[in-house]
Design an enzyme around this catalytic site. Structure first.
Site, PDB file in Angstrom:
ATOM      1  N   ILE A 152       0.822  -1.223   0.000  1.00 62.66           N
ATOM      2  CA  ILE A 152       0.000   0.000   0.000  1.00 62.66           C
ATOM      3  C   ILE A 152       0.853   1.269   0.000  1.00 62.66           C
ATOM      4  O   ILE A 152       0.437   2.301  -0.517  1.00 62.66           O
ATOM      5  CB  ILE A 152      -0.950  -0.008   1.238  1.00 62.66           C
TER       6      ILE A 152
ATOM      7  N   GLY B 152       3.617   1.728  -1.566  1.00 60.21           N
ATOM      8  CA  GLY B 152       4.398   1.868  -2.801  1.00 60.21           C
ATOM      9  C   GLY B 152       3.686   2.730  -3.828  1.00 60.21           C
ATOM     10  O   GLY B 152       2.573   3.224  -3.603  1.00 60.21           O
TER      11      GLY B 152
ATOM     12  N   LEU C 295       0.493  -6.487  -4.330  1.00 59.78           N
ATOM     13  CA  LEU C 295       1.471  -5.591  -4.960  1.00 59.78           C
ATOM     14  C   LEU C 295       2.800  -5.542  -4.214  1.00 59.78           C
ATOM     15  O   LEU C 295       3.774  -5.000  -4.733  1.00 59.78           O
ATOM     16  CB  LEU C 295       0.904  -4.163  -5.038  1.00 59.78           C
TER      17      LEU C 295
ATOM     18  N   ALA D 115       6.379  -6.169  -2.901  1.00 56.13           N
ATOM     19  CA  ALA D 115       7.534  -6.886  -3.455  1.00 56.13           C
ATOM     20  C   ALA D 115       8.805  -6.108  -3.205  1.00 56.13           C
ATOM     21  O   ALA D 115       8.780  -4.892  -3.029  1.00 56.13           O
ATOM     22  CB  ALA D 115       7.371  -7.075  -4.969  1.00 56.13           C
TER      23      ALA D 115
ATOM     24  N   THR E 169       5.045  -9.182 -14.099  1.00 53.28           N
ATOM     25  CA  THR E 169       5.898  -8.136 -14.668  1.00 53.28           C
ATOM     26  C   THR E 169       6.490  -8.512 -16.020  1.00 53.28           C
ATOM     27  O   THR E 169       6.718  -9.699 -16.296  1.00 53.28           O
ATOM     28  CB  THR E 169       7.056  -7.862 -13.678  1.00 53.28           C
TER      29      THR E 169
ATOM     30  N   TYR F 181      15.002 -11.190  -9.293  1.00 51.74           N
ATOM     31  CA  TYR F 181      13.651 -10.602  -9.245  1.00 51.74           C
ATOM     32  C   TYR F 181      12.745 -11.284 -10.268  1.00 51.74           C
ATOM     33  O   TYR F 181      11.646 -11.740  -9.940  1.00 51.74           O
ATOM     34  CB  TYR F 181      13.736  -9.088  -9.520  1.00 51.74           C
TER      35      TYR F 181
ATOM     36  N   LYS G 157       9.502 -13.704  -9.542  1.00 50.86           N
ATOM     37  CA  LYS G 157       8.176 -13.346 -10.065  1.00 50.86           C
ATOM     38  C   LYS G 157       7.633 -14.433 -10.997  1.00 50.86           C
ATOM     39  O   LYS G 157       6.421 -14.571 -11.157  1.00 50.86           O
ATOM     40  CB  LYS G 157       8.257 -12.003 -10.799  1.00 50.86           C
TER      41      LYS G 157
ATOM     42  N   ARG H 116       7.046   7.664  -8.369  1.00 53.77           N
ATOM     43  CA  ARG H 116       7.861   6.485  -8.656  1.00 53.77           C
ATOM     44  C   ARG H 116       9.034   6.451  -7.671  1.00 53.77           C
ATOM     45  O   ARG H 116       9.585   7.502  -7.310  1.00 53.77           O
ATOM     46  CB  ARG H 116       8.389   6.604 -10.089  1.00 53.77           C
TER      47      ARG H 116
END
Ligand code: NAP
Ligand code: F7E
Length: 384
Positions: A10, A12, A87, A89, A134, A158, A162, A193
């Protein structure tokens, strides 16, 4: 009865935009927040403040972590969400090479923990799950452009973590009939960002250089190409995926790709600076080729007296190279357009313009808070 959503991540970029979208659609939103030794709610503070003005606040958070199964089970049980947006990560590709085990634990096993919580608690018919997959799954791309049927070839811890999460989501959908979807999202950016992703690093540097607080921008691979969209558009796609009749996986992208070098050029031009690149590899530099002084002044509020033609503003630092790189990403969003009615609304120039303007404003504000005025910025030598 309003729908209840649980968002991990939340605090991010995407968590904050998605919470805003869901609250506006009447949802009650619960966010999982990590305990931190310093404040980490800057992106959602405004949502809390607005929400508290309502009689019945609909925005809540709990402390949790994707590495903690007990915590996840406890809160999924308590919240009984209609929708879960997973979300959270460790989302930085380069950092994942330094922390591969941790990244696997959070980004891979963390997703399994969430899927298992829903299954164990008997919520498979009630709770729909969105998994933040992603374009890094495509890595060393096997096809151009990349679509839902393109084979995966991840190129980082990563990406590999994922990939595990992607297939766990598919497996739980098929094994337990769960409504679980992968959104295969290509890079999406915004004024909030994370500061160390390349787009934001560039727009922050441009603000700092323009206002005299930084001399040079050091970057890694300038040749890499990315399909960049606006986070605001992409969270809408997440929401749409969970409103379908059937759970499916979708590529979300703009269908256009741009190199890091061109992003740098486009972003500097927002403040009236033309950058010319010369040299090769680690010797490559970016120098000022021309300055539109009126545009610079309009964008920054100060004169460009501290900048001159030929000045070196960009250089390459191998520190930012990755052991294995993803050279080219360009997504094919046809399925999302046809089935979700989703298209990217923001263009890349619009996104860059918004990001640069916000960072210039932020630097000006910070400086104003420190000095009580902007006058000093006209004599930049004093503040560098
Ligand atoms: P972000 O800004 O880095 O946010 C990540 C969020 O996850 C933060 O709230 C962070 O908390 C939280 N988090 C990290 N580790 C956690 C843990 N162990 N337990 C609980 N929470 C944890 O990422 P984003 O750009 O919003 O991306 C959202 C998701 O989409 C991520 O899964 C990312 O991998 C994926 N994704 C992003 C893009 C993109 O271009 N943005 C594209 C495709 C997929 P703190 O604030 O405490 O650090
Ligand atoms: O790098 C190159 C770098 O870190 C983009 C995450 O949200 O999107 C993101 O991952 C490119 C790479 O994003 C610097 O080598 C050059 O080729 O902004 P980035 P990313 O690695 O694409 C995907 C879709 C995600 O899922 C991830 O969570 O830019 N690059 N110089 C640089 N990158 C950084 N960070 N810093 C540099 O100085």
């Amino acid at each position: 009865m309003s729908k209840v959503a649980l968002i991990t991540g939340i605090t991010g970029q995407d968590g904050s935009y998605l919470a805003d979208l869901l609250l506006k659609r009447g949802y009650t939103v619960w966010g999982m927040k990590r305990r931190s030794s310093s404040f980490n709610t800057e992106r959602i503070d405004a949502l809390f403040a607005n929400d508290r003005q309502e009689e019945d606040p609909r925005f809540h958070y709990f402390y949790g972590d994707l590495t903690d199964s007990n915590n996840i089970i406890k809160y999924v049980q308590e919240i009984q969400p209609d929708e879960i947006y997973n979300l959270a990560a460790m989302s930085h590709v380069k950092v994942s090479f330094d922390t591969p085990e941790y990244t696997g634990n959070v980004d891979g096993l963390g997703t399994l923990r969430m899927l298992e919580a829903v299954r164990i608690l008997g919520l498979t018919e009630k709770t729909r799950i969105y998994q933040a997959s992603t374009s890094e799954l495509y890595g060393k791309v096997q096809e151009i452009p990349q679509s839902e049927t393109t084979p995966f070839y991840p190129r980082s811890p990563y990406g590999v973590a994922k990939l595990y999460a992607y297939w766990m989501t598919v497996n739980y959908r098929e094994a337990y009939n769960m409504f679980a979807c992968n959104g295969i999202l290509f890079n999406h950016e915004s004024p909030v960002r994370g500061e160390t992703f390349v787009t934001r690093k560039i727009t922050r540097a441009i603000a700092n250089i323009s206002l005299g607080f930084q001399s040079v921008l050091s970057l890694g691979n300038l040749d890499a190409k990315r399909d960049w969209g606006h986070a605001k558009d992409y969270v809408e796609a997440m929401y749409l995926m969970l409103q379908q009749d059937e759970p499916e996986d979708f590529v979300i992208a703009t269908g256009k790709t741009t190199s890091i070098r061109d992003f740098v050029r486009m972003a500097f031009s927002e403040v009236g600076i033309d950058i010319a690149f010369s040299g090769k590899g680690v010797e490559e530099i970016g120098q000022i080729d021309a300055i539109d002084r009126a545009k610079f002044e309009a964008a920054t509020g100060i004169e460009a007296n501290h900048l001159s033609i030929g000045q070196e503003l960009v250089k390459v630092d191998p520190f930012y190279f990755r052991p294995t790189e993803v050279e080219l990403l360009i997504g094919d969003p046809t399925k999302a357009k046809e089935k979700l009615g989703w298209v990217a609304k923001h263009t890349l120039p619009e996104l860059i313009s918004e990001m640069v303007a916000c960072d210039v404003e932020r630097v000006r504000k910070n400086h104003y808070l420190k000095t009580g005025g902007f006058a000093i910025l006209n004599n930049v030598e004093d503040v560098i």
